[in-house]
Design a protein around this motif. Structure first.
Motif, PDB file in Angstrom:
ATOM      1  N   SER A 131      -3.054 -24.106  20.444  1.00  0.00           N
ATOM      2  CA  SER A 131      -2.140 -23.035  20.820  1.00  0.00           C
ATOM      3  C   SER A 131      -1.220 -23.442  21.975  1.00  0.00           C
ATOM      4  O   SER A 131      -1.653 -24.101  22.911  1.00  0.00           O
ATOM      5  N   ARG A 132       0.060 -23.064  21.868  1.00  0.00           N
ATOM      6  CA  ARG A 132       1.087 -23.310  22.890  1.00  0.00           C
ATOM      7  C   ARG A 132       1.554 -24.761  22.938  1.00  0.00           C
ATOM      8  O   ARG A 132       1.858 -25.282  24.008  1.00  0.00           O
ATOM      9  N   THR A 133       1.635 -25.389  21.775  1.00  0.00           N
ATOM     10  CA  THR A 133       2.229 -26.732  21.715  1.00  0.00           C
ATOM     11  C   THR A 133       3.576 -26.687  20.988  1.00  0.00           C
ATOM     12  O   THR A 133       4.022 -27.690  20.429  1.00  0.00           O
ATOM     13  N   SER A 134       4.198 -25.520  20.979  1.00  0.00           N
ATOM     14  CA  SER A 134       5.569 -25.346  20.451  1.00  0.00           C
ATOM     15  C   SER A 134       5.679 -25.585  18.953  1.00  0.00           C
ATOM     16  O   SER A 134       6.725 -26.021  18.458  1.00  0.00           O
ATOM     17  N   LYS A 135       4.628 -25.267  18.216  1.00  0.00           N
ATOM     18  CA  LYS A 135       4.659 -25.491  16.771  1.00  0.00           C
ATOM     19  C   LYS A 135       5.693 -24.613  16.070  1.00  0.00           C
ATOM     20  O   LYS A 135       6.489 -25.091  15.253  1.00  0.00           O
ATOM     21  N   THR A 136       5.681 -23.319  16.386  1.00  0.00           N
ATOM     22  CA  THR A 136       6.586 -22.401  15.690  1.00  0.00           C
ATOM     23  C   THR A 136       8.055 -22.656  16.012  1.00  0.00           C
ATOM     24  O   THR A 136       8.871 -22.790  15.093  1.00  0.00           O
ATOM     25  N   PRO A 137       8.462 -22.724  17.290  1.00  0.00           N
ATOM     26  CA  PRO A 137       9.885 -22.973  17.553  1.00  0.00           C
ATOM     27  C   PRO A 137      10.363 -24.311  17.011  1.00  0.00           C
ATOM     28  O   PRO A 137      11.502 -24.436  16.544  1.00  0.00           O
ATOM     29  N   THR A 138       9.491 -25.320  17.036  1.00  0.00           N
ATOM     30  CA  THR A 138       9.873 -26.617  16.480  1.00  0.00           C
ATOM     31  C   THR A 138      10.042 -26.512  14.965  1.00  0.00           C
ATOM     32  O   THR A 138      10.976 -27.085  14.385  1.00  0.00           O
ATOM     33  N   SER A 139       9.163 -25.762  14.324  1.00  0.00           N
ATOM     34  CA  SER A 139       9.254 -25.562  12.875  1.00  0.00           C
ATOM     35  C   SER A 139      10.567 -24.889  12.503  1.00  0.00           C
ATOM     36  O   SER A 139      11.241 -25.285  11.543  1.00  0.00           O
ATOM     37  N   ILE A 140      10.936 -23.875  13.257  1.00  0.00           N
ATOM     38  CA  ILE A 140      12.175 -23.140  12.965  1.00  0.00           C
ATOM     39  C   ILE A 140      13.388 -24.029  13.187  1.00  0.00           C
ATOM     40  O   ILE A 140      14.355 -24.001  12.408  1.00  0.00           O
ATOM     41  N   TYR A 141      13.357 -24.834  14.235  1.00  0.00           N
ATOM     42  CA  TYR A 141      14.467 -25.759  14.490  1.00  0.00           C
ATOM     43  C   TYR A 141      14.609 -26.739  13.331  1.00  0.00           C
ATOM     44  O   TYR A 141      15.721 -26.993  12.853  1.00  0.00           O
ATOM     45  N   LEU A 142      13.500 -27.282  12.862  1.00  0.00           N
ATOM     46  CA  LEU A 142      13.547 -28.221  11.738  1.00  0.00           C
ATOM     47  C   LEU A 142      14.056 -27.532  10.470  1.00  0.00           C
ATOM     48  O   LEU A 142      14.817 -28.116   9.694  1.00  0.00           O
ATOM     49  N   ALA A 143      13.639 -26.291  10.271  1.00  0.00           N
ATOM     50  CA  ALA A 143      14.095 -25.548   9.097  1.00  0.00           C
ATOM     51  C   ALA A 143      15.603 -25.367   9.122  1.00  0.00           C
ATOM     52  O   ALA A 143      16.276 -25.427   8.081  1.00  0.00           O
ATOM     53  N   ASN A 144      16.155 -25.150  10.316  1.00  0.00           N
ATOM     54  CA  ASN A 144      17.607 -25.029  10.443  1.00  0.00           C
ATOM     55  C   ASN A 144      18.311 -26.326  10.093  1.00  0.00           C
ATOM     56  O   ASN A 144      19.523 -26.323   9.856  1.00  0.00           O
ATOM     57  N   ARG A 145      17.588 -27.416  10.074  1.00  0.00           N
ATOM     58  CA  ARG A 145      18.131 -28.704   9.649  1.00  0.00           C
ATOM     59  C   ARG A 145      17.815 -28.981   8.176  1.00  0.00           C
ATOM     60  O   ARG A 145      18.041 -30.083   7.690  1.00  0.00           O
ATOM     61  N   GLY A 146      17.250 -27.984   7.495  1.00  0.00           N
ATOM     62  CA  GLY A 146      16.976 -28.135   6.070  1.00  0.00           C
ATOM     63  C   GLY A 146      15.632 -28.749   5.758  1.00  0.00           C
ATOM     64  O   GLY A 146      15.377 -29.148   4.613  1.00  0.00           O
ATOM     65  N   ILE A 147      14.731 -28.830   6.741  1.00  0.00           N
ATOM     66  CA  ILE A 147      13.414 -29.445   6.548  1.00  0.00           C
ATOM     67  C   ILE A 147      12.360 -28.344   6.441  1.00  0.00           C
ATOM     68  O   ILE A 147      12.106 -27.616   7.410  1.00  0.00           O
ATOM     69  N   LYS A 148      11.754 -28.206   5.278  1.00  0.00           N
ATOM     70  CA  LYS A 148      10.716 -27.196   5.074  1.00  0.00           C
ATOM     71  C   LYS A 148       9.484 -27.578   5.890  1.00  0.00           C
ATOM     72  O   LYS A 148       8.891 -28.637   5.674  1.00  0.00           O
ATOM     73  N   THR A 149       9.122 -26.703   6.822  1.00  0.00           N
ATOM     74  CA  THR A 149       8.080 -27.037   7.793  1.00  0.00           C
ATOM     75  C   THR A 149       6.999 -25.966   7.830  1.00  0.00           C
ATOM     76  O   THR A 149       7.300 -24.782   7.977  1.00  0.00           O
ATOM     77  N   ALA A 150       5.761 -26.402   7.694  1.00  0.00           N
ATOM     78  CA  ALA A 150       4.618 -25.509   7.863  1.00  0.00           C
ATOM     79  C   ALA A 150       3.889 -25.931   9.133  1.00  0.00           C
ATOM     80  O   ALA A 150       4.002 -27.072   9.573  1.00  0.00           O
ATOM     81  N   ASN A 151       3.151 -25.000   9.728  1.00  0.00           N
ATOM     82  CA  ASN A 151       2.361 -25.387  10.905  1.00  0.00           C
ATOM     83  C   ASN A 151       1.012 -24.694  10.884  1.00  0.00           C
ATOM     84  O   ASN A 151       0.854 -23.600  10.328  1.00  0.00           O
TER      85      ASN A 151
END
Length: 276
Positions: free
Chosen positions: A153-173
């Protein structure tokens, strides 16, 4: 002249995202100086530009712009010169470089980068997938991801996932929780790049304490116990090492820096996956 603030006018015939990103990157170099942003998107005719010029005149400063229409560009420069506002076309040096190499553009279009093309819809698909597979949701569908992020918890998984998604990379965490079993599906992933995220225990405790404070919750919990958190981090690092998953220390990294490192790993992973 030393200033503790200045007016920054961003004039665009599109969304203004390019100007915002560029100007903030530069403004960040001037600690102690605050930029007061005035953003004017979708400026595409003389009437709209006239209103913008009036606002700039009332608070002169730096004017950055991206205007494809040359007449509008010339009018903005001339008007700003009259009342002492400095101007710069952010795209012009790049356009001239492209021009010298490729020749004239076939059809200059305001906001052409935001056209509804396949790249746009790929990003939307990635965002939809990422939101549906955040924080361990729908683990059985993780094989469809491009990237899977793991971490405590609190290793920035969600915001990093969303940033990658904005680059077209499907990301799960997936969150690593002490005492909770890890779904076997995570160990059998073939297509996605699996990346482990970790941070120093001190940094994680700090973020968690701030989180509890924002929720008005008690901090008398193992969630912010330094020894317990240290154990969590060490266990996660052992897991990453055992599975030979690449790891990224996010302690002093911004979301953008973490995402850039992941995208670099993803490119290499794609090449290896194709070769296999």
């Amino acid at each position: 002249m030393n200033r503790n603030y200045f007016h920054l006018h961003l004039v665009s015939d599109s969304t203004g995202e390019t100007l915002i990103a560029v100007s903030r990157a530069v403004a960040a170099q001037y600690q102690g100086t605050v930029s007061i942003e005035h953003v004017y998107p979708l400026v595409r005719n003389a009437e709209q530009l006239g209103r913008v010029i009036n606002e700039i005149q009332s608070a002169p400063g730096i004017v950055l712009y991206t205007l494809v229409d040359q007449e509008l560009s010339d009018e903005l420069q001339a008007s700003c010169a009259e009342f002492g506002a400095v101007t710069l076309s952010v795209l012009e040096p790049i356009v001239e470089l492209f021009h010298s190499y490729l020749g004239p553009a076939q059809s200059p279009r305001p906001g052409a980068q935001h056209m509804l093309n396949s790249e746009y819809f790929r990003r939307i698909e990635a965002l939809n997938y990422t939101m549906a597979h955040d924080d361990g949701q729908a683990v059985d569908d993780f094989e469809e991801a491009d990237v899977v992020l793991l971490g405590v918890s609190r290793t920035s998984k969600t915001p990093t996932s969303i940033y990658l998604a904005n680059r077209g990379i499907k990301t799960a965490n997936y969150p690593l929780v002490p005492g909770a079993p890890i779904p076997p599906a995570l160990f059998s992933l073939q297509r996605p790049l699996v990346v482990g995220l970790f941070a120093s225990p001190e940094r994680i405790v700090q973020i968690r304490e701030n989180r509890l404070l924002s929720l008005n919750a008690s901090d008398n919990t193992s969630y912010v116990d330094r020894q317990m958190v240290s154990d969590e981090v060490n266990q996660s690092k052992r897991l990453f090492h055992e599975r030979k998953w690449p790891v990224i220390d996010v302690t002093r990294r911004s979301i953008e820096e973490t995402a850039a490192a992941i995208m670099d790993l993803h490119r290499s992973h794609q090449l290896k996956f194709i070769a296999d």
